[in-house]
Design an enzyme around this catalytic site. Structure first.
Site, short mmCIF file in Angstrom:
data_model
loop_
_atom_site.label_atom_id
_atom_site.label_comp_id
_atom_site.label_asym_id
_atom_site.label_seq_id
_atom_site.Cartn_x
_atom_site.Cartn_y
_atom_site.Cartn_z
N THR A 180 0.87 -1.19 0.00
CA THR A 180 0.00 0.00 0.00
C THR A 180 0.91 1.24 0.00
OG1 THR A 180 -0.28 -0.23 2.39
CG2 THR A 180 -2.04 -1.07 0.99
N THR A 234 -3.43 -3.58 7.24
CA THR A 234 -2.24 -2.90 7.65
C THR A 234 -1.06 -3.77 7.44
OG1 THR A 234 -3.26 -1.46 9.20
CG2 THR A 234 -0.98 -2.07 9.63
N LYS A 283 3.74 -7.03 3.86
CA LYS A 283 3.54 -5.61 3.57
C LYS A 283 3.21 -4.92 4.88
CE LYS A 283 0.22 -3.42 3.31
NZ LYS A 283 -0.82 -2.68 4.14
N THR A 288 -7.42 10.82 0.51
CA THR A 288 -7.75 11.63 -0.67
C THR A 288 -6.70 11.49 -1.77
OG1 THR A 288 -6.82 13.46 0.61
CG2 THR A 288 -9.19 13.29 0.49
N ASN A 333 -0.35 10.81 6.51
CA ASN A 333 -1.55 10.40 7.21
C ASN A 333 -2.65 11.45 7.22
OD1 ASN A 333 -1.26 7.64 8.28
ND2 ASN A 333 0.70 8.52 8.87
#
Lengths: 395, 395
Positions: free
Chosen positions: A149, A187, A176, A395, A390
């Protein structure tokens, strides 16, 4: 006695394991976002999951199945399938059914997801995407890439273990997770494959033993995500096994990956080892080590490269563990700034300690001077980049 | 029934209390850094101190004294006198002896300190500085200014309480502490004065009751500093007292000051109220409210004005409290984004929720849908400014 040898083949290091990553259109055109691990023999499976009460759909689905063997794990990034209720589990079932229709050799597949919370899986994209899988591909690096991610590098490791009788087995893994574990991104995932002929019972025991010392010893903002998963798949194909060797190398694999996560911490510039000794017992040492690696004030001092030992002392005191001002010792690598109640922090020591803190990796050692309890945790600094990532993530 | 009236006279609102701040040269030339509170009658005293194991010298000194009455509190900023061992306590004794030699009317004075940890007090500066005190001065605002560290505004409040029989008493207070409580700056201090004729026993009970709902309900990074102190001084001069009225107004005073600390949070731009209801019990609700107000990921989402409810759900799940995905409700003020397991987060709701988050003050309401447990906590956002202040603080 046994010999270990580092390999570059990640989750495909063990015999009979295949893996790849493909673009499913979740991350955007051509980015890898769907991965699989396939074994040509059925595997025993052991797993550790998040203790978060809001466990994501893939974890609930896994647990519903009870005890089973599998030969296939499907992983997607960009969407965590968390907080999606029963519909989220139905989505998984539908996707896995499509998978079984496409590949008759797949048995009892499981799914794992990571990404944004609270959004339904893009089912059509995933079902279209899995058509692209070729089960006989060995591209572990692509798989490791597809599960990322905010990770900035892939996290893989693998070893060949040769026992004294000449037999050998392999442990490979990919993970990951970007250090400052982020529940919104839900996560940390880790998939470990092995061809060791390990009994199922030993598999779960090894994970239970090693998780607290590795993935649970890294700084996680005090948070546990909805999707955290460590999965161990064993197809037994090598016929070889040695418990001691297996546990040692598995621990090495898990610690390597855990440290990679910290190093890849969002905005992190330093990997700090918190070595706590002299505590009343190991649990107390763990409290202190975790308090230090979680402390915002320690993290920002690390970022500022400021040997602010007062923040460390205060965090030790606030950790809840038994501790005494007059017994505490604090060192940055070999530079001790406070020893058994004596303040050694003059201009020369400060300069030396500041120099240690400029390194990319160093150890903060706290000895509590009480008994023999010890624990080691790993953390990183917190800088502007963390806030940026963060504050702007969704967005 | 009773009437309350807001006053501007801080710790001097109650009859017989005097206060001022003077420059002692600790902060630099002419900056106020030494404060006193003096009462012309001996006071009963109640206090709450940090639970940090590394309690600072002023707290150890206070506790050594056992039970006593006093008429004088000396406070300095810039130096916490923490991690200074026995020498730190000897320093206090020497300073307070000088104080008593200078002012014969002072009885059993106590001292309170805030600032950097691990550095001995500049004794000479403090002893020189206290010569400047004039005990008959009423400059509460100067006192409130002298106890500030990274605070950007003074924190004071005061009330006159008139009882139904026409008698009246006062409660006044000053505090310091910049929201994201910073143990290196050691940290929150609050001094409350009253002329109420309150029994000693009621004093401690009131502090014990109200501290968890006020100063312990604000976001403190999960940390407790070495110096945290709340002190209540009662000289009884009004002869008036009503328990219910006293507790209500004291609660109001403490909550006002606590909220001021959050508002003045280092780099904070928002004051967020975390209202948790429907928990299995109040303790469980407190766990959730505190987890939310402490979460780095929630704090950075606030800063980014991103209604990232997934982070809130995940933090609720990770708090350790009993919680269920299908019973949880999450609202930003009146805008509910997730209700009893149903995701209401479409584009219109997101826009409305984002609008709420742009406000300087708003409430995040989590209902767990289990039973009637509730708790309210207060927190702020975390932005670049926090990193800047804390990475650079000591230097």
């Amino acid at each position: 006695m046994y010999k270990i040898e580092k390999l570059q083949s990640g989750v495909c290091a063990a015999e009979g394991f295949y893996a790849n990553g493909v673009p499913g259109g979740l991350k955007g055109e051509n980015a890898l976002d769907m991965a699989f691990i396939y074994s040509d023999e059925l595997c025993d499976i052991a797993a550790k999951f998040t203790t978060n009460k809001m466990q994501a759909a893939p974890i609930r689905h896994f647990k519903e199945k009870g005890s089973f063997q599998t030969n296939f794990v499907l992983v997607n990034s960009k969407n965590a399938n968390a907080m999606t209720g029963k519909a989220g589990i139905e989505d998984i079932k539908e996707i896995l059914s499509a998978l079984k229709r496409r590949f008759y050799e797949i048995k009892e597949p499981v799914m794992s997801s990571t990404g944004v919370i609270g959004v339904r899986l893009p089912k059509k994209k995933l079902i279209d995407g899995l058509q692209k899988f070729d089960l006989r591909t060995k591209k572990p690096h692509n798989a490791a890439k597809a599960i990322m991610t905010t990770d900035t590098f892939t996290k893989e490791t693998a070893y060949k273990i040769t026992l004294q009788n000449g037999s050998s087995f392999h442990i490979g893994a990919m993970a990951k997770g970007a250090g400052m574990i982020n529940p919104a991104m839900a996560t940390m995932l880790c998939f470990i494959t092995t061809d060791a002929d390990i009994p199922l019972d030993d598999m779960q025991k090894a994970l239970d033993l090693l998780t607290p010392l590795t993935f649970n010893a890294i700084s996680v903002d005090g948070d546990t995500s909805t999707n955290d998963t460590v999965m161990l798949l064993a197809n037994k194909k090598s016929g070889a096994y040695d418990k001691e060797a297996f546990v040692e190398v598995l621990g090495k694999v898990m610690l390597e990956l855990a440290k990679m996560m910290v190093k890849d911490g969002e905005g992190a510039t330093k990997l700090v080892t918190y070595h706590v000794t002299g505590a009343a017992n190991d649990e107390e040492a763990q409290k202190v080590a975790k308090a230090l690696s979680d402390s915002l004030l320690v993290k920002t001092a690390l970022y500022g490269e400021d040997p602010n030992w007062g923040r460390i002392a205060s965090t030790v005191g606030a950790s809840g563990a038994e501790a005494y001002e007059e017994k505490l010792t604090i060192c940055f690598d070999d530079v001790c700034v406070y020893r058994a109640g004596k303040n050694l922090f003059d201009a020369a020591t400060e300069a030396e300690a500041a120099k240690v803190m400029q390194k990319e990796e160093f150890t903060i050692h706290c000895d509590l001077g009480i008994a023999a309890g010890s624990f080691t945790a790993y953390g990183c600094d917190l800088g502007y980049e963390y806030v940026k990532i963060n504050a702007d993530y969704r967005t």
